[in-house]
Scaffold this motif. Structure first.
Motif, PDB file in Angstrom:
ATOM      1  N   MET A   1      -3.906   6.776  18.895  1.00  0.00           N
ATOM      2  CA  MET A   1      -3.594   7.444  17.740  1.00  0.00           C
ATOM      3  C   MET A   1      -4.125   6.491  16.570  1.00  0.00           C
ATOM      4  N   GLU A   2      -5.096   6.695  15.615  1.00  0.00           N
ATOM      5  CA  GLU A   2      -4.826   5.528  14.746  1.00  0.00           C
ATOM      6  C   GLU A   2      -3.622   5.873  13.361  1.00  0.00           C
ATOM      7  N   ARG A   3      -3.281   5.065  13.322  1.00  0.00           N
ATOM      8  CA  ARG A   3      -2.786   4.170  12.812  1.00  0.00           C
ATOM      9  C   ARG A   3      -2.427   4.746  10.788  1.00  0.00           C
ATOM     10  N   GLU A   4      -2.211   5.628   9.848  1.00  0.00           N
ATOM     11  CA  GLU A   4      -1.843   5.699   8.492  1.00  0.00           C
ATOM     12  C   GLU A   4      -1.734   4.647   7.453  1.00  0.00           C
ATOM     13  N   PRO A   5      -3.055   3.800   6.882  1.00  0.00           N
ATOM     14  CA  PRO A   5      -2.766   2.925   6.115  1.00  0.00           C
ATOM     15  C   PRO A   5      -1.578   2.594   5.348  1.00  0.00           C
ATOM     16  N   ASN A   6      -0.597   1.371   5.242  1.00  0.00           N
ATOM     17  CA  ASN A   6       0.898   1.187   4.648  1.00  0.00           C
ATOM     18  C   ASN A   6      -0.429   1.292   3.025  1.00  0.00           C
ATOM     19  N   ARG A   7      -0.601   1.838   2.073  1.00  0.00           N
ATOM     20  CA  ARG A   7      -1.218   2.057   0.796  1.00  0.00           C
ATOM     21  C   ARG A   7       0.137   1.257  -0.234  1.00  0.00           C
ATOM     22  N   LEU A   8       1.631   2.053  -0.326  1.00  0.00           N
ATOM     23  CA  LEU A   8       2.888   1.221  -0.658  1.00  0.00           C
ATOM     24  C   LEU A   8       2.744  -0.019  -0.780  1.00  0.00           C
ATOM     25  N   LEU A   9       2.700  -0.356  -0.130  1.00  0.00           N
ATOM     26  CA  LEU A   9       2.576  -2.059   0.224  1.00  0.00           C
ATOM     27  C   LEU A   9       1.493  -2.504  -0.160  1.00  0.00           C
ATOM     28  N   GLN A  10       0.015  -2.125  -0.057  1.00  0.00           N
ATOM     29  CA  GLN A  10      -0.796  -2.947  -0.465  1.00  0.00           C
ATOM     30  C   GLN A  10      -0.756  -3.058  -1.767  1.00  0.00           C
ATOM     31  N   ARG A  11      -0.096  -1.540  -2.446  1.00  0.00           N
ATOM     32  CA  ARG A  11       0.245  -1.051  -4.259  1.00  0.00           C
ATOM     33  C   ARG A  11       1.250  -2.589  -4.348  1.00  0.00           C
ATOM     34  N   ILE A  12       1.827  -2.918  -3.715  1.00  0.00           N
ATOM     35  CA  ILE A  12       3.592  -3.772  -4.295  1.00  0.00           C
ATOM     36  C   ILE A  12       3.278  -4.673  -3.888  1.00  0.00           C
ATOM     37  N   ILE A  13       1.956  -5.143  -3.372  1.00  0.00           N
ATOM     38  CA  ILE A  13       1.247  -6.725  -3.254  1.00  0.00           C
ATOM     39  C   ILE A  13       0.479  -6.911  -3.946  1.00  0.00           C
ATOM     40  N   THR A  14      -0.539  -6.234  -4.637  1.00  0.00           N
ATOM     41  CA  THR A  14      -1.326  -6.606  -5.541  1.00  0.00           C
ATOM     42  C   THR A  14      -0.205  -6.331  -7.016  1.00  0.00           C
ATOM     43  N   GLU A  15       0.275  -5.260  -7.387  1.00  0.00           N
ATOM     44  CA  GLU A  15       0.853  -5.456  -8.546  1.00  0.00           C
ATOM     45  C   GLU A  15       2.383  -6.922  -8.437  1.00  0.00           C
ATOM     46  N   ALA A  16       2.552  -7.470  -7.086  1.00  0.00           N
ATOM     47  CA  ALA A  16       3.669  -8.763  -7.868  1.00  0.00           C
ATOM     48  C   ALA A  16       2.348 -10.268  -7.480  1.00  0.00           C
ATOM     49  N   GLY A  17       1.142  -9.767  -7.546  1.00  0.00           N
ATOM     50  CA  GLY A  17       0.251 -10.723  -7.385  1.00  0.00           C
ATOM     51  C   GLY A  17      -0.314 -11.576  -5.614  1.00  0.00           C
ATOM     52  N   PHE A  18       0.459 -11.973  -5.050  1.00  0.00           N
ATOM     53  CA  PHE A  18       0.361 -12.307  -3.761  1.00  0.00           C
ATOM     54  C   PHE A  18      -0.635 -12.411  -3.146  1.00  0.00           C
ATOM     55  N   SER A  19      -1.380 -13.511  -2.314  1.00  0.00           N
ATOM     56  CA  SER A  19      -1.875 -13.330  -1.541  1.00  0.00           C
ATOM     57  C   SER A  19      -1.432 -13.145  -0.440  1.00  0.00           C
ATOM     58  N   HIS A  20      -2.010 -12.760   0.799  1.00  0.00           N
ATOM     59  CA  HIS A  20      -1.444 -12.641   2.536  1.00  0.00           C
ATOM     60  C   HIS A  20      -1.169 -13.415   2.787  1.00  0.00           C
ATOM     61  N   LYS A  21      -2.021 -14.861   3.412  1.00  0.00           N
ATOM     62  CA  LYS A  21      -0.916 -15.820   3.488  1.00  0.00           C
ATOM     63  C   LYS A  21       0.400 -16.428   2.036  1.00  0.00           C
ATOM     64  N   GLY A  22      -0.044 -16.063   1.119  1.00  0.00           N
ATOM     65  CA  GLY A  22       0.927 -16.330   0.532  1.00  0.00           C
ATOM     66  C   GLY A  22       2.163 -15.589   1.093  1.00  0.00           C
TER      67      GLY A  22
END
Length: 452
Positions: A1-22
């Motif tokens: 079963m395919e998972r639903e992407p976590n858009r809330l997490l993606q949005r707050i990462i973008t807002e905070a300006g973090f790289s995935h590695k950081g």
């Protein structure tokens, strides 16, 4: 079963300006700072969470802290699209202000321990948590009526059962080491004691008795974690045992738990912290008017002084311990203090003298300590180790090897990380004599008894 992407997490990462590695690096660093070392998340981990994978505890709580600091506002697990059931990383480290909060905390700790939650197993010893717990024990007012309004009536038989289980498990622990019995203790706390506290119906008098019984068994579970060298977990249990003792209004039991915390701090190489805890224990012990308990707290203060290298203060505390012990009345002591006899006191004296490098006095006290109750197998192993160390300090190699051989034999029978550590210490002390035939023979005869 395919998972639903976590858009809330993606949005707050973008807002905070973090790289995935950081973000992953900050997560690992904060985990180490909060007592959960060894996290190894990377940019791929963050990508998987964005893709819908649910991270395990303690990740959600750590992430909320990271984003709250960056964004300057509170952030909840729901804001990250993560479950709200995340267990707080500090679970068990806080001495709560109210009885109800204390019950919720300690029962959650038992449940998380039964589930072998990683953040507990990986947690480290935190001096600050122990210090705050001791301060709150001293300064908190008595609990206002520890009561339960549930549907299950709590009676004398329930409380007697907890005491009997504590006694039985304590004997097994002393004979075989904590590794054989600790899992059974925490399962009993979770399955039998937790429902009494949370769902029980009891008034103030019964509530105090229930709190004292639960505190004794929680203390034992913490002591067992200490014996397994799970120090962060042990500390959490001891703090929660102290909180339960506050609910019981039991100054004697509180002093005993604080003394146990001091004992652990000494073992952890934190003698200054142990000194604070031992003195806090003395304050409560004096209120209990139990001379043996006061002696116990003084001798732990002495051991802390020895760890610091303060021989004069150590001697003064040992003298105070002897004076108190001479006034003891066995008929007027709680059952849980039964272990503290002449042999135990001598062992604590031997610990002090060993750490101060006084070989003759170490040997004298260690010999006295071996006149002990035969049920305390682990304690005998420790005392034989003390005798060995003292004999080596005196240059008595042949007799030291005889005592060491017996110590290694007992350690091989125990499931106790502390016993292995004592055995390791003996091997290190014997290292300067490794070419001597008697030491070569000892190592050959005992090499399979203790895995070091």
């Amino acid at each position: 079963m395919e998972r639903e992407p976590n858009r809330l997490l993606q949005r707050i990462i973008t807002e905070a300006g973090f790289s995935h590695k950081g973000l992953a690096r900050r997560l690992n660093d904060l985990g180490a700072a909060r007592g959960t070392p060894g996290l190894r998340y990377d940019h791929s981990s963050v990508l998987r969470w964005i893709g819908g994978q649910r991270p395990r505890d303690p990740v959600p709580c750590l992430l909320t802290e990271i984003f709250a600091l960056r964004l300057g506002r509170p952030v909840t697990p729901e804001d990250l699209g993560m479950p709200t059931t995340a267990t707080p990383l500090h679970l068990g480290q806080e001495f709560t202000h109210t009885w109800q909060e204390g019950v919720a905390t300690v029962t959650a700790l038992w449940r998380a321990d039964v589930e072998r939650r990683r953040f507990l197993l990986d947690s480290t010893f935190a001096i600050g948590a122990g210090s705050v717990g001791a301060i709150r024990w001293i300064t908190s007012p008595p609990d206002a009526r520890p009561q339960g309004t549930g549907s299950r009536r709590v009676g004398k038989a329930d409380i007697a059962s907890i005491h009997e289980v504590t006694r039985s498990f304590g004997e097994l622990d002393n004979r075989f080491g904590s590794g054989r019995v600790r899992s059974s203790v925490i399962k009993y706390l979770d399955s039998a004691v937790s429902p009494l506290l949370k769902e029980g119906s009891y008034g103030e008098a019964t509530g105090k008795q229930l709190a004292a019984a639960a505190a004794e068994l929680t203390r034992l579970a913490g002591w067992m974690a200490y014996d397994l060298e799970q120090h962060g977990l042990a500390q959490r249990y001891l703090i929660q045992a102290l909180r339960l003792a506050r609910g019981a209004g039991d100054h004697a039991l509180g002093a005993e738990i604080l003394a146990g915390m001091a004992h652990q701090a000494i073992y952890m190489g934190q003698p200054a912290h142990a000194l604070d805890l031992a003195r806090a224990a003395q304050m409560s012990a004096r209120k209990s008017d139990i001379p043996t308990l006061v002696a116990s707290c003084h001798v732990l203060e002495a051991h802390a002084h020895a760890g610091i290298g303060d021989a004069r203060s150590c001697a003064s505390s040992l003298h105070q311990s002897e004076l108190s012990f001479d006034r003891r009345d066995r008929a007027d002591e709680p059952e849980w203090l039964g272990y503290f006899d002449e042999a135990y006191l001598s062992a604590k004296f031997a610990h002090c003298f060993r750490d101060l490098g006084e070989g003759d006095r170490t040997v004298r006290q260690a010999r006295r300590s071996l006149d002990m109750d035969g049920r305390f197998v682990r304690g005998k192993m420790f005392n034989l180790s003390l005798l060995t160390a003292g004999l080596l300090q005196c240059g008595e190699l042949e007799e030291a090897c005889t005592a060491a051989a017996e110590a290694f034999t007992l350690a091989g029978e125990l499931q106790s990380a502390r016993s292995r550590s004592y055995a390791n210490d003996l091997r290190r002390r014997l290292e300067p004599y490794k070419s001597e035939p008697i030491v070569v023979d000892l190592h050959e005869r005992t090499k399979d008894l203790v895995h070091v």
